[in-house]
Every structure is written in structure tokens, then in C-alpha cells.
Scaffold this motif. Structure first.
Motif, PDB file in Angstrom:
ATOM      1  N   UNK A 136       1.038  -1.008   0.296  1.00 52.29           N
ATOM      2  CA  UNK A 136      -0.115   0.131  -0.083  1.00 52.29           C
ATOM      3  C   UNK A 136       1.053   1.224  -0.081  1.00 52.29           C
ATOM      4  N   UNK A 137       1.646   0.959   0.467  1.00 56.87           N
ATOM      5  CA  UNK A 137       2.909   2.363   0.655  1.00 56.87           C
ATOM      6  C   UNK A 137       3.425   2.805  -0.701  1.00 56.87           C
ATOM      7  N   UNK A 138       3.653   1.302  -1.225  1.00 56.91           N
ATOM      8  CA  UNK A 138       4.030   1.994  -2.507  1.00 56.91           C
ATOM      9  C   UNK A 138       3.868   2.059  -2.980  1.00 56.91           C
ATOM     10  N   UNK A 139       2.367   2.029  -3.719  1.00 60.20           N
ATOM     11  CA  UNK A 139       1.350   2.430  -4.464  1.00 60.20           C
ATOM     12  C   UNK A 139       0.945   4.071  -4.234  1.00 60.20           C
ATOM     13  N   UNK A 140       0.901   4.453  -2.926  1.00 53.58           N
ATOM     14  CA  UNK A 140       1.232   5.425  -2.622  1.00 53.58           C
ATOM     15  C   UNK A 140       1.991   6.035  -2.945  1.00 53.58           C
ATOM     16  N   UNK A 141       3.304   6.013  -3.095  1.00 58.18           N
ATOM     17  CA  UNK A 141       4.467   6.206  -3.453  1.00 58.18           C
ATOM     18  C   UNK A 141       4.305   7.006  -4.990  1.00 58.18           C
ATOM     19  N   UNK A 142       3.688   5.669  -5.709  1.00 61.50           N
ATOM     20  CA  UNK A 142       4.099   5.955  -7.089  1.00 61.50           C
ATOM     21  C   UNK A 142       2.682   7.047  -7.721  1.00 61.50           C
ATOM     22  N   UNK A 143       1.524   7.582  -6.728  1.00 65.71           N
ATOM     23  CA  UNK A 143       0.952   7.787  -7.168  1.00 65.71           C
ATOM     24  C   UNK A 143       1.548   9.643  -6.842  1.00 65.71           C
ATOM     25  N   UNK A 144       2.295   9.257  -5.893  1.00 69.21           N
ATOM     26  CA  UNK A 144       3.089  11.353  -5.036  1.00 69.21           C
ATOM     27  C   UNK A 144       4.022  11.612  -6.292  1.00 69.21           C
ATOM     28  N   UNK A 145       5.078  10.844  -6.498  1.00 66.54           N
ATOM     29  CA  UNK A 145       6.178  10.573  -7.433  1.00 66.54           C
ATOM     30  C   UNK A 145       5.046  11.545  -9.489  1.00 66.54           C
ATOM     31  N   UNK A 146       4.013  11.000  -9.573  1.00 74.06           N
ATOM     32  CA  UNK A 146       3.445  11.616 -10.657  1.00 74.06           C
ATOM     33  C   UNK A 146       3.988  13.003 -10.355  1.00 74.06           C
ATOM     34  N   UNK A 147       4.145  13.689 -11.853  1.00 64.93           N
ATOM     35  CA  UNK A 147       4.030  15.112 -12.071  1.00 64.93           C
ATOM     36  C   UNK A 147       3.372  15.746 -13.244  1.00 64.93           C
TER      37      UNK A 147
END
Length: 278
Positions: free
Chosen positions: A267-278
Motif C-alpha cells: 500500500x505504501x508503494x502504491x501511495x508513493x507511485x501516485x505522489x511521484x507523478x508530475x
């Protein structure tokens, strides 16, 4: 997923162990605590489906050795190590960076020092206690930790430190200990081995760090501040929330608490992927 490419990078005063996996835009992961590169084992492969993921052991941790084992540590030096790592894998090209806890403090300094090299910086609960109105109280906590460490040893100092992190400004209901995945539990020996260095030299240097608010505001469009959904009231979360308020930015909620990366890796990885989107 194939095994990562492993290497060693010579920097001033240290040799850094690093690992590279995946392909695509570069994403540098800066660990906190004593876990080193291994702390990202639960998310690195998933992130590598979209990015060239670079992980490493910070100087003095795990497989990254210091020329002088007694050398004092400085946030700026750790941030420069991260910059050298970017120059190795992505010379001159802008990259994304994620930092956790003390690694998040290094990431914040990297953003103020080398903003032109970064397109997105996501930080999870950097304990930048100097931004809090009760910063003096936390300076006193650091002094107690240091005194206890030298007078009584590691575990009593850890107890003082943990109590100081937990009490925060708000009342926090006691929670059951989170279940840790087996792979993370297997790293316990490395975690314990790194604690004297972490408590003795990383904690005092990093938790006395005052971020440059003006320079962070200049790069606020590239910065994402995140806190654990289970950790409001705890000191690192309070500090991150205060920083978000100072910068006029949103505080995003990530799964788990301060160590959500370990307890909720998917779940943390999924949240991080979203936050990394520019």
C-alpha cells in the motif's frame, strides 16, 4: 524481477554501497533509520516497473563504510552523497527522489542545494523538529538521549528516544505493535548493529537540522510532504505537518505509521507511485 546491479561509489570520507534495478526515469530512494537499501526491499521491485530505482546504504550504515569510523555526521554531507549517487546513474539529468525519516531530511536539503537536478521530491515524516513551536523541548530531548547513551548505554538511550518520539503534542491512544513482514523481521540483526551509530551520531545531527524554508518555498511545486495515517500526534508527524503549514502545502496521508514502508509495503508503494507523478 531480476537481481539488481550492485556497486560501490567512492565519496569524500566513505564508500557507498548501492543497487540499481528497473528502467525508465531515475528514482533515488534515501533510507532512514538503520535499514539501509534493504529497507526498500518491499517496494523496490514494484517501483522498478516504472523507474530506474537506485537504493543505497548511507555512509556509516550496513555496507557503506567510513574512512574514519568516529567521524561526525552532517546533513549536508549526506545530501551531497545522494547528489553524487544521482550524478553516477543520471549525470546532469533531472530525477525523482524519495526520502524516509532521517533520509527525508537529507532529501529536503538536497532539494535546497540542487533544485535543478530534481523534478519531484517526496518525503515521509522528516523529523524536522526545529520548525515546531516547542523546538526547545525537543532539543532537551536530544540532550537527554545523548547523555543517557554515554552514561548508560544504547538500550536506555533508545527508551528515552522512543518515549520522546511517541508523546508529541497530542494525546495518542496506545496501539498494538504493527505486524512486520518476515523479510523485514529478518533484517533485525542489521538494524540492531547500526543503532549505536544511528543514536550516537545521526540522531543528534539530523534532528537539530533547521530546513531552509525560503528555499523550500521556491521549490514547493516539486515537493510532496507525507505523513502516516496512523501517526498523527507523534513527533515526526507533528514536525512534517508543521513544515507543510509553513510552506502552505498539503500533507498527504500514507498507509501505516512512521514505519509504514515496512509494515504496509504494498500500500505504501502504491501511495508513493501516485505522489511521484508530475
Amino acid at each position: 524481477m531480476s537481481d539488481p546491479t550492485v556497486g560501490s561509489l567512492r565519496v569524500s570520507g566513505a564508500n557507498l554501497h548501492y543497487e540499481v534495478r528497473g528502467q525508465g526515469p531515475v528514482l533515488l530512494l534515501i533510507p532512514g533509520g538503520t535499514g539501509g537499501a534493504a529497507s526498500f526491499d518491499g517496494v523496490a521491485d514494484d517501483l522498478a516497473a516504472a523507474y530506474t530505482v537506485v537504493t543505497y546504504d548511507p555512509r556509516g550504515m550496513a555496507r557503506s563504510t567510513l574512512d574514519d569510523p568516529e567521524a561526525a555526521q552532517h546533513v549536508a554531507e549526506h545530501a551531497d552523497d545522494a547528489f553524487r549517487m544521482l550524478e553516477l546513474v543520471s549525470p546532469g539529468e533531472p530525477a525523482r527522489v524519495f526520502g524516509a525519516s532521517s533520509g527525508a531530511i537529507a532529501a529536503l536539503h538536497l532539494l535546497t542545494a540542487r533544485p535543478e537536478r530534481l523534478t519531484r521530491v517526496v518525503v515521509h515524516e522528516p523529523p524536522v523538529v526545529e520548525v515546531l513551536p516547542d523546538a526547545a523541548e525537543h532539543r532537551a530531548l536530544l540532550a537527554r538521549v545523548r547523555e543517557t547513551f554515554h552514561a548508560e548505554g544504547l538500550m536506555p538511550a533508545m527508551a528515552v528516544f522512543a518515549a520522546g518520539l511517541a508523546k508529541g503534542g497530542d494525546t495518542v491512544e496506545p496501539k498494538a505493535e504493527p505486524e512486520v513482514p518476515p523479510r523485514a523481521a529478518a533484517r533485525a540483526e542489521q538494524t540492531m548493529a547500526g543503532l549505536p551509530y544511528f543514536v550516537g551520531r545521526i540522531v543528534p545531527a539530523f534532528m537539530s537540522y533547521a530546513p531552509d524554508i525560503r528555499r523550500l518555498k521556491e521549490s514547493a511545486d516539486r515537493l510532496v510532504l507525507a505523513g502516516g495515517q496512523d501517526s498523527p500526534g507523534e513527533l515526526p508527524h507533528r514536525a512534517t505537518a508543521a513544515l507543510a503549514e509553513r510552506l502552505g502545502t498539503e500533507l498527504r496521508s500514507f498507509p501505516g505509521g512512521h514505519i509504514g514502508l515496512t509494515t504496509h509495503p504494498r500500500e505504501f508503494g502504491e501511495a508513493l507511485l501516485k505522489a511521484l507523478r508530475i
